[in-house]
Structure formats: C-alpha cells, structure tokens
Scaffold this active site. Structure first.
Site, mmCIF file in Angstrom:
data_model
loop_
_atom_site.group_PDB
_atom_site.id
_atom_site.type_symbol
_atom_site.label_atom_id
_atom_site.label_comp_id
_atom_site.label_asym_id
_atom_site.label_seq_id
_atom_site.Cartn_x
_atom_site.Cartn_y
_atom_site.Cartn_z
ATOM 1 N N GLN A 281 25.474 -32.330 -1.365
ATOM 2 C CA GLN A 281 25.310 -31.991 -0.118
ATOM 3 C C GLN A 281 24.147 -30.728 -0.425
ATOM 4 O OE1 GLN A 281 25.919 -33.045 2.907
ATOM 5 N NE2 GLN A 281 27.492 -34.320 2.697
ATOM 6 N N ASN A 315 33.269 -35.537 -4.180
ATOM 7 C CA ASN A 315 33.107 -34.267 -3.593
ATOM 8 C C ASN A 315 34.646 -34.193 -2.886
ATOM 9 O OD1 ASN A 315 31.760 -31.964 -2.283
ATOM 10 N ND2 ASN A 315 31.622 -33.282 -0.484
ATOM 11 N N ASP A 384 33.238 -41.272 4.242
ATOM 12 C CA ASP A 384 31.960 -40.489 4.094
ATOM 13 C C ASP A 384 30.736 -41.254 3.862
ATOM 14 O OD1 ASP A 384 30.040 -38.407 4.306
ATOM 15 O OD2 ASP A 384 30.784 -37.654 2.326
ATOM 16 N N CYS A 412 26.836 -38.680 8.942
ATOM 17 C CA CYS A 412 25.571 -37.883 8.836
ATOM 18 C C CYS A 412 24.665 -38.514 10.142
ATOM 19 C CB CYS A 412 25.122 -38.074 7.752
ATOM 20 S SG CYS A 412 24.671 -39.546 7.039
#
Length: 491
Positions: A281, A315, A384, A412
């Site tokens: 990110q 992450n 994700d 996103c």
C-alpha cells in the site's frame, strides 16, 4: 501530427450546465439534452461552462472552462502542475476540492455505486478512515524522458491522458525526500551515457523512511554510469537498485540493501520486509489504520480459524495471526507465497500461519470444501482482491452451506465490490452489515473501501428493505459529512 496540431482541426464547442454529482474518476456529472456529460474540473452544485472534448452516442466528455456558480468545496490547488488542460500532471484529479470534502464525495460515490450496480445497501455506514493528505505516497513509478525541446531530461508522472511526461520539479503527494529528489534526478540522468535507455525509476520508501530507487535500464550500465548512480545514492540517502528486464530482475547494487525496506504494523508487532517492486500500500499511515479496523471488524477470538484471500506478502495475514488460532493465506503468486512464509517466520508466526499458491480467479466449491476440511472449519474470511474483484470466490460463498460467520472485504474498486456483494446478497442471502471508505489516495479519484458481510436469510421484500436502509444511510452519511468537514486535522 502532434497533440497541438490535432486541437486546431476542430472548432471548440461550449455548453453551460448544472453539475449534479461526481463520478468515480472525480469528474462532475451533468445532463444536457437527455445525454450524460462527464466534466473534468466541475463539482456538484456548480453551474459551469464546459468545452466538449469527446462526443459519443450515450455520453459526452468535457473540460470546465468557466465556473459560473462556485461550490463551497472548491479550493486553490497546492501543486502548480495540477489542472485539466494540456501539460497538466496526471497524478491527481481532485486537488481543486477541499481535502475533507473529498472524503465526503468518495463516500457518496461508494454508496451510489453499491446501489446502482449491485442494488445493495449496507445497513450501516462506517466512519471514513483518513490519513495525511500530503506527502503520503511511499511508492511511485516515475517516467524518464530526454526531451531536447523541453530543455533536457524530464522525471515525473505522465501528463493527463497523454504519453508525454509532465515537466515537474516537485510533487506534494510524494514523501518530502522523494519530492526533493526530482530535480537532482533530472540532473543525474542528464549526465549518464545511457540517459536515452533508462525509461523509468521505481521509488519505494519504507516505514522508517529508508528509500530505494530502482533504475530500469535497457542496456548494460557502464562503470562510469554506475559510479554516478552510487554517488547519487550516497548523497541523497537512497539505496540504488537496477532492473534490466521485468520486475523479478530488480536487485540492489549493494547486496546488503536487499532486505532493508520494511513496512511496520506497530499495533500488532509486525514488520513486513518488501522489495521496491513489490505491491505494498502506498499510504503507510492509512494502511496501518486500515489493517487495525479490518481485524477489529472481523471480531476475532483466540480460537478462531481465518482464511485470508489475496494475501500478498501478509499485510493482513500476520496481524490476523496475532489474534487468532490459525490463519491460512492464499495468493496467486508462488514467489509472494514463499516470501509471505519467510515474513511469518521472521515475525515468529510460522506455527500459526499456512500459505498456499492458488488461482483465486478460478476458485471453485471443491477448492472451498478442501480448504474447509484442511482447516477444520473456517470462522472468519478476509478478502483483499485487485481491481478485478473476487467474482469466483463470491459465487462459491453464495452457493456453499459451509460458510464463515463473517467476511470483511477490502476493495480498491467500488464497481467490483458492488458486483460481488450483489452475488453474495441476492444469490446467497448474505447481509452487508456495514461499509465505508478509506482515503488511501487523497487528491485522486481512487476509492478504497471496506465492507462487512454476514450470512443470513434473503430479504423477502428487497424494495422495503432498501428504503429502510437508505433512510439509515442518509442519516449516517450526513453525520459523517458534518464530522469530516468540521475536523480540519490531516491525520
């Protein structure tokens, strides 16, 4: 014929309209003679005159030429290269909007997209997550061109809708040390023998400020050029990397620099080592807040078993492992899986984590059944995905009777989030308990969001359910807007 030559071939056409809302790219939306118009630089509530740039059968694209009635949210851009005409930088699209107002607009974009594409409405709107508005970008790909007509070497982002490189000297969204390097980089490359054969520089900044510069080179680097690159690194506190071919060929000139970049998640006592060409990110401060929110929204207990889909370097996987019995991270890349395992070992989490390489775009009910059996059941799921979303996984979760008690979906792309949530709700009976935005990319139209879903019976009367939820969303959105616009802090 060049760009300016083409512009002279047509007679400009101008129209005046009232702007209704923003689209996902930060353009104002209006209607003219029954046709939708997308207008660069226009804001909701404004009356503007725009120049038509493109006309299609169902929509037009235009650029604001005059603001007749100005929105309360309009501000003067900080960057001199921001704009919508020729020569303006393509890195930002919203610097003309007050930063806190950007957050409110993005929240409205998310809710509109969920409804218009997926016919779904979250039962609650999460307060938006914000980080720093400026100097937030820790990763970037800068294009390099030697352009004699513009005085030599250019280093920066592309101009809007163009292959040209913006003639920039600083950038307020890059970290300050990288912004300060732009002119020195231009000077450095201008004295290299291979300045015509170095098309880009990948920039990555670690959580502690450590900076790596990856020079993509099409020819071997001469000893003289190598010495200049290393001298630049010493002078500016940057590790020098070279990339002769694809991203997998990137390597530090000094091997001891290979593992020095790291991303810190201090709440969970996790450090994730990464290479400058890895996906991480770009906004470290917001990433840490996002991970914390995702973990809390999952409602983890120490005996829970968790699946983390599209796990990348871990992450989310590694923080999840701190709070649960066991986590399996699944990712399409064998290389990323191997390095995620290494990261788990380095953080003392090898015994609580498992990683697998699987193609998640072809995920099947058989894959889910196998995973369920291997884990002995799955209590929570974190998703994700990239912009393409998680269509195959959504279909499996909608169809299976073996489902987790809760899913947190980090997105996103609001459009693919809406599509996947629609499948889960309308085909599988899942409920969208909450959703909200995370302002990962201030001053751009990029909308990062997070949604919480739980299994349950399908609502029998969608219209009545939608009306009830819409009233709640409207009230919560108003509260979030008031909070956002009265809070002038930047992090």
């Amino acid at each position: 014929m060049g760009r300016r030559g083409r512009s002279k071939e047509r007679t400009p056409e101008y129209f005046t309209v009232d702007v209704e809302r923003l689209d996902q790219e930060g353009r104002g939306i209006a209607h003219l003679d029954g046709k939708v118009v997308f207008i660069q630089g226009a804001l909701p509530g404004e009356r503007v005159t725009y120049e038509r740039l493109r006309s299609k059968s169902s929509f037009d694209i235009g650029r604001t030429s005059a603001v007749l009635t100005q929105s309360w949210a309009r501000v003067a851009p900080r960057c001199p290269k921001f704009g919508f005409g020729p020569g303006s930088c393509g890195g930002c699209t919203m610097q003309h909007i007050e930063p806190n107002a950007q957050v409110a607009f993005k929240e409205r974009i998310l809710m509109d997209t969920l409804w218009h594409i997926g016919k779904v409405k979250p039962e609650n709107v999460l307060p938006p997550i914000r980080g720093p508005f400026w100097n937030y970008r820790h990763r970037a790909r800068l294009t390099v061109r030697d352009v004699a007509k513009k005085g030599g070497v250019l280093v920066g982002f592309h101009e809007k809708a163009s292959s040209y490189v913006c003639d920039m000297h600083a950038c307020p969204i890059l970290t300050q040390n990288v912004s300060d390097m732009i002119d020195p980089l231009r000077e450095l490359i201008s004295v290299l023998d291979m300045r015509q054969r170095m098309p880009q520089i990948e920039v990555a900044v670690g959580g502690d400020g450590r900076t790596a510069l990856v020079f993509r080179h099409l020819d071997p680097v001469s000893p003289e050029d190598m010495e200049k690159l290393l001298a630049f690194g010493r002078a500016h506190g940057a590790d020098i990397w070279l990339q002769p071919k694809g991203p997998e060929t990137a390597h530090a000139v000094n091997p001891e620099d290979e593992k020095k970049l790291g991303l810190e998640l201090t709440e969970f006592g996790v450090r994730i080592a990464f290479k400058p060409t890895d996906f991480t990110q770009v906004n470290h401060a917001l990433n840490e807040t996002m991970v914390g929110r995702a973990v809390r929204l999952l409602g983890l207990e120490p005996d829970h078993k968790v699946a983390d889909f599209f796990c990348g370097l871990g992450n989310f996987t590694l923080p999840l492992a701190r709070c649960s019995q066991r986590v399996i991270g699944i990712e399409g890349s064998e290389g990323l899986v191997a390095r995620a395992r290494q990261g788990a070992a380095e953080n003392g989490l090898a015994e609580k984590t498992t990683f697998r390489a699987r193609n998640l775009f072809t995920w099947s009910e058989q894959d889910w059944e196998e995973l369920w059996q291997t884990m002995g059941g799955i209590d929570r799921v974190l998703i994700d995905p990239p912009r393409e979303g998680a269509l195959a996984l959504a279909r499996v979760l909608a169809a299976t009777e073996k489902h987790p008690a809760r899913v947190v979906y980090v997105s996103c792309n609001p459009a693919t989030l809406a599509r996947d949530c629609a499948i889960l709700q309308h085909e599988g009976g899942w409920h969208i308990r909450a959703a909200g935005i995370m302002n990962m990319f201030p001053h751009t139209g990029h909308v990062e969001s997070i949604a919480v879903l739980e299994p349950g019976p399908k609502p029998e009367k969608l219209d009545e359910e939608a009306e009830r939820i819409e009233a709640r969303i409207a009230a919560q959105h108003e509260d979030n807007v008031k909070m956002t616009l009265t809070d002038g802090s930047e992090g």
